[in-house]
Motif scaffolding. Structure first.
Motif, PDB file in Angstrom:
ATOM      1  N   ILE A   1     -22.792 -13.799   4.812  1.00 28.41           N
ATOM      2  CA  ILE A   1     -22.836 -12.430   5.330  1.00 28.41           C
ATOM      3  C   ILE A   1     -21.503 -11.736   5.075  1.00 28.41           C
ATOM      4  O   ILE A   1     -21.463 -10.564   4.704  1.00 28.41           O
ATOM      5  CB  ILE A   1     -23.201 -12.447   6.835  1.00 28.41           C
ATOM      6  CG1 ILE A   1     -24.675 -12.866   6.989  1.00 28.41           C
ATOM      7  CG2 ILE A   1     -22.958 -11.079   7.471  1.00 28.41           C
ATOM      8  CD1 ILE A   1     -25.150 -12.945   8.430  1.00 28.41           C
TER       9      ILE A   1
ATOM     10  N   ARG B   1     -19.177  -1.684   7.861  1.00 28.11           N
ATOM     11  CA  ARG B   1     -19.222  -3.147   7.890  1.00 28.11           C
ATOM     12  C   ARG B   1     -20.041  -3.648   9.083  1.00 28.11           C
ATOM     13  O   ARG B   1     -20.832  -4.587   8.956  1.00 28.11           O
ATOM     14  CB  ARG B   1     -17.805  -3.725   7.950  1.00 28.11           C
ATOM     15  CG  ARG B   1     -17.799  -5.227   7.751  1.00 28.11           C
ATOM     16  CD  ARG B   1     -16.396  -5.814   7.687  1.00 28.11           C
ATOM     17  NE  ARG B   1     -16.488  -7.227   7.375  1.00 28.11           N
ATOM     18  CZ  ARG B   1     -16.401  -7.731   6.156  1.00 28.11           C
ATOM     19  NH1 ARG B   1     -16.198  -6.945   5.136  1.00 28.11           N
ATOM     20  NH2 ARG B   1     -16.537  -9.029   5.953  1.00 28.11           N
ATOM     21  N   HIS B   2     -19.859  -2.999  10.234  1.00 24.35           N
ATOM     22  CA  HIS B   2     -20.633  -3.418  11.404  1.00 24.35           C
ATOM     23  C   HIS B   2     -22.136  -3.323  11.132  1.00 24.35           C
ATOM     24  O   HIS B   2     -22.907  -4.215  11.488  1.00 24.35           O
ATOM     25  CB  HIS B   2     -20.271  -2.558  12.618  1.00 24.35           C
ATOM     26  CG  HIS B   2     -21.199  -2.773  13.781  1.00 24.35           C
ATOM     27  ND1 HIS B   2     -21.067  -3.840  14.646  1.00 24.35           N
ATOM     28  CD2 HIS B   2     -22.310  -2.095  14.182  1.00 24.35           C
ATOM     29  CE1 HIS B   2     -22.049  -3.806  15.538  1.00 24.35           C
ATOM     30  NE2 HIS B   2     -22.811  -2.748  15.283  1.00 24.35           N
TER      31      HIS B   2
ATOM     32  N   VAL C   1     -23.757  -3.484   8.295  1.00 19.55           N
ATOM     33  CA  VAL C   1     -24.192  -4.527   7.358  1.00 19.55           C
ATOM     34  C   VAL C   1     -24.260  -5.889   8.054  1.00 19.55           C
ATOM     35  O   VAL C   1     -25.256  -6.610   7.949  1.00 19.55           O
ATOM     36  CB  VAL C   1     -23.240  -4.583   6.135  1.00 19.55           C
ATOM     37  CG1 VAL C   1     -23.483  -5.854   5.318  1.00 19.55           C
ATOM     38  CG2 VAL C   1     -23.431  -3.347   5.265  1.00 19.55           C
ATOM     39  N   VAL C   2     -23.208  -6.221   8.783  1.00 20.58           N
ATOM     40  CA  VAL C   2     -23.166  -7.528   9.451  1.00 20.58           C
ATOM     41  C   VAL C   2     -24.269  -7.606  10.506  1.00 20.58           C
ATOM     42  O   VAL C   2     -24.977  -8.622  10.617  1.00 20.58           O
ATOM     43  CB  VAL C   2     -21.773  -7.770  10.081  1.00 20.58           C
ATOM     44  CG1 VAL C   2     -21.791  -9.007  10.980  1.00 20.58           C
ATOM     45  CG2 VAL C   2     -20.724  -7.918   8.982  1.00 20.58           C
TER      46      VAL C   2
ATOM     47  N   ALA D   1     -21.014  -8.324   3.039  1.00 19.40           N
ATOM     48  CA  ALA D   1     -20.365  -7.186   3.692  1.00 19.40           C
ATOM     49  C   ALA D   1     -19.203  -6.674   2.845  1.00 19.40           C
ATOM     50  O   ALA D   1     -19.007  -5.467   2.710  1.00 19.40           O
ATOM     51  CB  ALA D   1     -19.895  -7.582   5.085  1.00 19.40           C
ATOM     52  N   ASP D   2     -18.435  -7.604   2.237  1.00 16.91           N
ATOM     53  CA  ASP D   2     -17.331  -7.181   1.363  1.00 16.91           C
ATOM     54  C   ASP D   2     -17.829  -6.326   0.212  1.00 16.91           C
ATOM     55  O   ASP D   2     -17.212  -5.344  -0.157  1.00 16.91           O
ATOM     56  CB  ASP D   2     -16.619  -8.416   0.767  1.00 16.91           C
ATOM     57  CG  ASP D   2     -15.751  -9.132   1.793  1.00 16.91           C
ATOM     58  OD1 ASP D   2     -15.462  -8.535   2.849  1.00 16.91           O
ATOM     59  OD2 ASP D   2     -15.373 -10.292   1.527  1.00 16.91           O
TER      60      ASP D   2
ATOM     61  N   TYR E   1     -20.883  -4.745  -0.117  1.00 20.39           N
ATOM     62  CA  TYR E   1     -21.855  -3.668   0.124  1.00 20.39           C
ATOM     63  C   TYR E   1     -21.356  -2.604   1.089  1.00 20.39           C
ATOM     64  O   TYR E   1     -21.700  -1.438   0.957  1.00 20.39           O
ATOM     65  CB  TYR E   1     -23.149  -4.286   0.675  1.00 20.39           C
ATOM     66  CG  TYR E   1     -24.407  -3.482   0.410  1.00 20.39           C
ATOM     67  CD1 TYR E   1     -25.089  -3.613  -0.807  1.00 20.39           C
ATOM     68  CD2 TYR E   1     -24.933  -2.615   1.353  1.00 20.39           C
ATOM     69  CE1 TYR E   1     -26.248  -2.908  -1.056  1.00 20.39           C
ATOM     70  CE2 TYR E   1     -26.101  -1.895   1.108  1.00 20.39           C
ATOM     71  CZ  TYR E   1     -26.752  -2.051  -0.091  1.00 20.39           C
ATOM     72  OH  TYR E   1     -27.903  -1.344  -0.349  1.00 20.39           O
ATOM     73  N   SER E   2     -20.549  -3.005   2.083  1.00 20.29           N
ATOM     74  CA  SER E   2     -20.246  -2.020   3.120  1.00 20.29           C
ATOM     75  C   SER E   2     -19.263  -0.922   2.707  1.00 20.29           C
ATOM     76  O   SER E   2     -19.327   0.162   3.281  1.00 20.29           O
ATOM     77  CB  SER E   2     -19.806  -2.698   4.419  1.00 20.29           C
ATOM     78  OG  SER E   2     -18.791  -3.614   4.206  1.00 20.29           O
TER      79      SER E   2
ATOM     80  N   LEU F   1     -28.317   0.952   3.851  1.00 17.97           N
ATOM     81  CA  LEU F   1     -28.482  -0.222   4.709  1.00 17.97           C
ATOM     82  C   LEU F   1     -29.908  -0.770   4.620  1.00 17.97           C
ATOM     83  O   LEU F   1     -30.121  -1.979   4.524  1.00 17.97           O
ATOM     84  CB  LEU F   1     -28.154   0.142   6.161  1.00 17.97           C
ATOM     85  CG  LEU F   1     -28.211  -1.064   7.098  1.00 17.97           C
ATOM     86  CD1 LEU F   1     -26.959  -1.910   6.933  1.00 17.97           C
ATOM     87  CD2 LEU F   1     -28.389  -0.629   8.539  1.00 17.97           C
TER      88      LEU F   1
END
Lengths: 198, 198
Positions: free
Chosen positions: A175, A89-90, A92-93, A179-180, A182-183, A155
């Protein structure tokens, strides 16, 4: 996104950072369009709309300026700066925030490797050692190298869709929503077990 | 990878296909390096090592030649030619097969959109309508547009890692192994339910 050491020296520092960013962007643009040997510091300065001595003051020689473009060291540190179980998640964000705030993600520079003629291989080698291997070293379990490459690839794909193909739907999404969606897949490559059979 | 109608007209047909591919590659290379208006058919022919009349014979005018480079119609048809519940794996296998056999995946051309100056937006619009929207129309459930963009983005990321960054580990892996690891996430975007919370 620009880190000020205190609130005080504000504007001057921010102007200098903006100018440096313009010079780096000009150098990047030129490197994507012509061969390294054909590029002069003077031409970079012109493209950036600043004087050549200012380029020298900020970056030194042409070699030193372009070395900055071919390294991912600082970008990788920020990209991978999270505990392993939150890293998907980090990443992606972080990448999407860079894209939306700065209109570009430095890690995505690897995409233009084929156009950097002789320097493409340097860019690839740096990307491998500074980004991919840095992630791979933190992974436990089997096949860390291939999992790290696939996680970073995933990514990059999001970056391509967001910043290069400019997909309408991803650009309209938040975002957090992206993130929900894709990550989890990136996280699965980072900390998932043996996914061979899935 | 070259389809022959019979075994008979073999060599001639294969030579013509190889020559056409060389011309398209030369045109692609030039489009990535200079502006459309600066490119002549003669220069494309020189770059490809063939005569200008041969380029005209195969592709017609300069406009017709470059229109071929800016469309994804045929590529998208092959990429998406599978039942929905097997599409994730098909997309991965198809893209990696193209890469390993032809040293390039036509869908990955979208990555160079920023370098096509005026034509970048045409490339993006074609990519959106011919690849992404074509997939989105087949998806059921909520948020088909964003799921299609993310699925295609994920695929592009694999192509970038394999063909552009040239990751050692993915290039050493088999296509089947990469498909096992990578396609479930693409499939999840295609046929998964609400993945918002995962």
């Amino acid at each position: 996104m620009i880190h000020l050491s205190t609130a005080d020296p504000g504007t001057g520092r921010r102007d200098a950072d903006a100018t440096k960013e313009m010079i780096l962007r000009a150098a990047r643009t030129m490197l994507a369009r012509r061969s390294y040997t054909d590029i002069t510091l003077k031409a970079v300065a012109e493209q950036a709309g600043v004087s050549a001595p200012l380029v020298v003051k900020y970056f030194g020689t042409k070699e030193q300026l372009f070395a900055r473009l071919l390294t991912f060291e600082a970008d990788a540190e920020a990209l991978l700066d999270a505990p392993l179980d939150e890293l998907g998640r980090h990443m992606v964000v972080h990448a999407l925030t860079r894209q939306s705030e700065q209109r570009g993600d430095p890690v995505l520079r690897i995409v233009f490797a084929p156009l950097h003629s002789g320097h493409g291989d340097t860019l690839r080698a740096n990307f491998q050692s500074q980004v991919v291997s840095r992630l791979a070293r933190r992974l436990s379990g089997a096949d860390a190298a291939v999992r790290a490459e696939l996680a970073v690839g995933m990514l990059l794909g999001l970056g391509v869709m967001y910043g290069i193909a400019r997909g309408d739907a991803v650009r309209a999404a938040t975002i957090a929503d992206l993130a929900d969606r894709y990550s989890p897949a990136i996280q699965e490559l980072i900390t998932g077990g043996d996914v061979g059979g899935r």
